[in-house]
Design a protein around this motif. Structure first.
Motif, mmCIF file in Angstrom:
data_model
loop_
_atom_site.group_PDB
_atom_site.id
_atom_site.type_symbol
_atom_site.label_atom_id
_atom_site.label_comp_id
_atom_site.label_asym_id
_atom_site.label_seq_id
_atom_site.Cartn_x
_atom_site.Cartn_y
_atom_site.Cartn_z
ATOM 1 N N GLU A 76 73.247 -116.622 62.822
ATOM 2 C CA GLU A 76 74.376 -117.544 62.711
ATOM 3 C C GLU A 76 75.686 -116.770 62.632
ATOM 4 O OE1 GLU A 76 74.285 -120.685 62.844
ATOM 5 O OE2 GLU A 76 72.257 -121.325 62.372
ATOM 6 N N THR A 77 76.531 -116.948 63.616
ATOM 7 C CA THR A 77 77.805 -116.238 63.642
ATOM 8 C C THR A 77 78.928 -117.215 63.966
ATOM 9 O OG1 THR A 77 77.509 -115.675 65.973
ATOM 10 C CG2 THR A 77 76.761 -114.057 64.352
ATOM 11 N N GLU A 78 80.053 -116.973 63.376
ATOM 12 C CA GLU A 78 81.240 -117.767 63.631
ATOM 13 C C GLU A 78 82.430 -117.007 63.092
ATOM 14 O OE1 GLU A 78 83.054 -121.817 61.805
ATOM 15 O OE2 GLU A 78 81.200 -122.071 62.955
ATOM 16 N N ARG A 79 83.540 -117.109 63.782
ATOM 17 C CA ARG A 79 84.749 -116.439 63.317
ATOM 18 C C ARG A 79 85.366 -117.210 62.162
ATOM 19 N NH1 ARG A 79 86.902 -112.550 66.612
ATOM 20 N NH2 ARG A 79 85.972 -112.339 68.698
ATOM 21 N N PRO A 80 85.858 -116.513 61.138
ATOM 22 C CA PRO A 80 86.524 -117.210 60.031
ATOM 23 C C PRO A 80 87.834 -117.817 60.508
ATOM 24 C CG PRO A 80 86.798 -114.843 59.810
ATOM 25 C CD PRO A 80 85.818 -115.051 60.931
ATOM 26 N N THR A 81 88.215 -118.926 59.909
ATOM 27 C CA THR A 81 89.488 -119.537 60.266
ATOM 28 C C THR A 81 90.640 -118.857 59.548
ATOM 29 O OG1 THR A 81 89.246 -121.197 58.518
ATOM 30 C CG2 THR A 81 88.376 -121.755 60.697
ATOM 31 N N VAL A 82 90.331 -118.113 58.487
ATOM 32 C CA VAL A 82 91.332 -117.319 57.777
ATOM 33 C C VAL A 82 91.048 -115.849 58.083
ATOM 34 C CG1 VAL A 82 92.318 -116.696 55.540
ATOM 35 C CG2 VAL A 82 91.471 -119.025 55.924
ATOM 36 N N PRO A 83 91.938 -115.150 58.758
ATOM 37 C CA PRO A 83 91.700 -113.746 59.122
ATOM 38 C C PRO A 83 91.339 -112.888 57.917
ATOM 39 C CG PRO A 83 93.648 -114.581 60.239
ATOM 40 C CD PRO A 83 93.240 -115.638 59.251
ATOM 41 N N GLY A 84 90.277 -112.103 58.053
ATOM 42 C CA GLY A 84 89.851 -111.208 56.994
ATOM 43 C C GLY A 84 88.896 -111.825 55.997
ATOM 44 N N TRP A 85 88.702 -113.151 56.047
ATOM 45 C CA TRP A 85 87.775 -113.811 55.142
ATOM 46 C C TRP A 85 86.356 -113.766 55.707
ATOM 47 C CZ3 TRP A 85 89.631 -118.617 51.974
ATOM 48 C CH2 TRP A 85 90.768 -118.271 51.240
ATOM 49 N N LYS A 86 85.387 -114.234 54.912
ATOM 50 C CA LYS A 86 83.986 -114.277 55.329
ATOM 51 C C LYS A 86 83.559 -115.725 55.572
ATOM 52 C CE LYS A 86 82.652 -110.282 52.463
ATOM 53 N NZ LYS A 86 81.804 -109.846 51.317
ATOM 54 N N PRO A 100 87.284 -115.638 50.523
ATOM 55 C CA PRO A 100 87.985 -114.351 50.571
ATOM 56 C C PRO A 100 87.002 -113.176 50.660
ATOM 57 C CG PRO A 100 88.980 -115.781 48.927
ATOM 58 C CD PRO A 100 87.721 -116.460 49.372
ATOM 59 N N PRO A 101 87.478 -112.014 51.078
ATOM 60 C CA PRO A 101 86.593 -110.867 51.330
ATOM 61 C C PRO A 101 85.893 -110.319 50.098
ATOM 62 C CG PRO A 101 88.911 -110.227 51.511
ATOM 63 C CD PRO A 101 88.878 -111.718 51.454
ATOM 64 N N ASP A 102 86.377 -110.610 48.874
ATOM 65 C CA ASP A 102 85.722 -110.078 47.683
ATOM 66 C C ASP A 102 84.571 -110.958 47.200
ATOM 67 O OD1 ASP A 102 87.609 -112.029 47.074
ATOM 68 O OD2 ASP A 102 88.120 -111.174 45.126
ATOM 69 N N TRP A 103 84.298 -112.051 47.907
ATOM 70 C CA TRP A 103 83.163 -112.900 47.566
ATOM 71 C C TRP A 103 81.894 -112.342 48.209
ATOM 72 C CZ3 TRP A 103 82.978 -118.103 45.344
ATOM 73 C CH2 TRP A 103 84.198 -118.501 44.786
#
Length: 287
Positions: A76-86, A100-103
């Motif tokens: 399962e892949t998809e681009r985040p709608t917020v750049p840099g997020w997961k 956010p990336p720290d999650w």
């Protein structure tokens, strides 16, 4: 593989239960938590268990291997709608959102939730009697607080996360507002106040909300004030639930809960930014 507990581990605080899909074999969570083999179909829209028989508890000697990637969603892949997020994807519910990336994004087969502190879980017939669960979660600061509590004459170590988020079905809901109101208070009660209910403040009515992708639904908040729970990791908490429909027309609930009045508390503004990314993701694999 989540090896800690969401908020709810201090003192007499209820143990948090992490539950895995029936096809997954996982390791037991810490000392005070446990993993069950089950499905969130076993929990109705308002959080109560529909199990009548005890599901199996996973062996502590077995573990499940996670894919070697930042996003344990397999193919399962998809681009985040917020750049840099997961991206967090729940194929079962056909939903996705960003964190956010720290999650830490967990396996889509994992469920996390809270068990009832009034139930004697030494009796196998009581297994599965949980207050609320959600699937395909993401966790913030998994070991935000670690406590060593005395119970039954033994010291048990408990790891508490700062916040967590995920989605679940809302079978039995009559509207998106019903889906939101039926679940949000249970996250605060299960994680921060039980068995007390007087310290919980919650919305009496859900409010309309539309995500950035255009999903229309309803949101509701709940918070605790001056919880009577004690212990190193005890704190007040807050939760928000967004009720909506997936592409199959089934009611779904996205929820996020976290500790309040603590250092590094997750701001409401960040919570709303995460909520704004909730979107549909293909056809759900389960209704």
């Amino acid at each position: 593989m989540w090896s800690g507990q969401p908020p709810g581990g201090g003192g007499n605080r209820a143990k948090a239960a992490a539950i895995a899909a029936a096809t997954t074999v996982v390791v037991a969570v810490g000392v005070t938590g446990f993993l069950l083999l089950g499905s969130d179909r076993d929990v109705n829209a308002n959080g109560g268990s529909r199990n009548t028989k005890a599901p199996a508890i996973a062996s502590k000697s077995t573990t499940a291997s996670a894919p070697a990637s930042d996003n344990p969603r397999g193919s399962e892949t998809e681009r985040p709608t917020v750049p840099g997020w997961k991206v967090v994807i729940n194929p079962k519910r056909g939903t996705a959102f960003d964190v956010p990336p720290d999650w830490d994004v967990k396996s889509p087969g994992l469920l996390i939730g809270f068990e009832d502190s009034k139930v004697d879980y030494s009796d196998p017939d009581n297994w599965g009697k949980v207050i609320i669960v959600m699937g395909a979660p993401a966790v913030l600061q998994e070991s935000w607080c670690v406590s060593n509590d005395m119970k039954n004459g033994r010291v048990k170590s408990t790891s508490t996360a700062l916040a967590a988020t995920g989605t679940k079905g809302a079978s039995g809901a009559r509207s998106t507002g019903d889906a939101a109101l039926g679940q949000v208070e249970r996250w605060v009660y299960g994680g921060y106040t039980q068995p007390d209910t007087k310290s919980i403040i919650h919305d009496k009515a859900a409010r309309p909300y539309t995500t950035k992708s255009g999903i229309k639904g309803s949101i509701a908040w709940a918070r605790s004030r001056n919880t009577p729970q004690k212990g190193k990791c005890a704190s007040d908490g807050k939760a928000i639930t967004f009720g909506f429909k997936n592409s199959a027309g089934d009611f779904v609930a996205w929820s996020l809960y976290g500790a309040t009045g603590v250092k590094n508390e997750l701001p409401d503004s960040t919570i709303m930014k995460i909520l704004g990314t909730v979107r549909l993701h293909g056809d759900p694999t389960e209704s």
